[in-house]
Design a protein around this motif. Sequence first.
Motif, PDB file in Angstrom:
ATOM      1  N   SER A   1      37.195  56.900  40.324  1.00 14.65           N
ATOM      2  CA  SER A   1      35.864  57.409  39.269  1.00 14.65           C
ATOM      3  C   SER A   1      36.682  57.249  37.896  1.00 14.65           C
ATOM      4  O   SER A   1      37.723  57.593  37.532  1.00 14.65           O
TER       5      SER A   1
ATOM      6  N   ARG B   1      34.897  53.905  32.011  1.00 15.77           N
ATOM      7  CA  ARG B   1      34.121  52.837  32.478  1.00 15.77           C
ATOM      8  C   ARG B   1      35.182  51.307  32.088  1.00 15.77           C
ATOM      9  O   ARG B   1      34.531  50.552  31.095  1.00 15.77           O
TER      10      ARG B   1
ATOM     11  N   ASP C   1      30.635  56.367  41.396  1.00  9.01           N
ATOM     12  CA  ASP C   1      30.855  57.751  40.874  1.00  9.01           C
ATOM     13  C   ASP C   1      31.601  58.954  41.315  1.00  9.01           C
ATOM     14  O   ASP C   1      31.741  58.564  42.753  1.00  9.01           O
TER      15      ASP C   1
END
Length: 351
Positions: free
Chosen positions: A175, A179, A192
């Motif tokens: 996770s 990003r 996630d």
Amino acid sequence: MEKKKIVVTNRVFPETRALLEAHAHVVVNEADEPWPAEILLEHCRDAFGLMAFMTDSIGADFIAACPALRIVGAALKGYDNIDVDACTRAGVTVTIVPDLLTVPTAELAIGLMLSLGRNILSGDAAIRKNGFAGWRPSLYGAGLDRATVGILGFGLVGQAIAERLQPFRCRLLASDAARRPETAFPHVTFMDMEDVIAEADWLVLALPLTTETQHLIGRAAIARMKPGARIVNPARGSLVDEVAIADALATGHIAGYAADVFECEDWARDGRPGDIDARLLADGARTVLTPHIGSAVIHVRRDIELSAARCIVDAIAGRSPAHAVNAPAGALLEVVDDVEPAPHKNVSGGR
């Protein structure tokens, strides 16, 4: 011209002291234990600079009591034990060491996984207590080959852990709040956080400690984990609720916990426990606990200190120090952007 005063809160290598003493009057804590808060403050009231370590809690009251202070050179990557906002308001530059701790921390994470899964410490203890009469069908554990490993946090440390797990042919999940482009990490599946927690055989923590991540791995997260999964924490003690970990070990829901960091050492956190949960200490079969040695490699520790010292020397000389995480008014600084941000509320000491 009188030399500026620099305070160093822990014993350092001779090379570090020599570098600072060439430019400043240096006061160093030569003891094995950190100075009490009142002693540290007394040393720093007239200091220009401070070399800080994870044992120090540098809050707004401390900064206000040290009007001459202009540089905190932290021998740390995580700096959640320093109130950066208070430093900025007071014109104090804070610098860190952004990357020297990455590789040794990742190495230790792999060592914790192997020690926990393969019962290395239990085997060592058995031989020392009982002697060795040859192979017996005992101490069966869990290997890393083809295991599903979930990494929470995919900054430099998380990436280094993933890189070192590739030869084990692990299925790597991560996770990542930043990003990062998945094409740069084709061997990693990004999910996630809840899905990573639910699917991992091994859950490895590589996050900074903030008010949002404190006790991230508590009862609710543990309940989502596979029965028999293991947790490894080389990052920050208070990322986990140690009481919840001990409870889950007692019920058998998780098979093991390995940690290099503990809630009791998160100095700036309100209400931190005074010690490690006694049940974790007693459970030698299902825990591996090391005393915050993630960066304890001789040449690495020396380089960390020298990096922090060079930042202080730059500030003494009126130069903009490298690796600054803030930009006080009037200071021309290059602010680091490839490190975890400081939390709005300081809750723990940094590595």
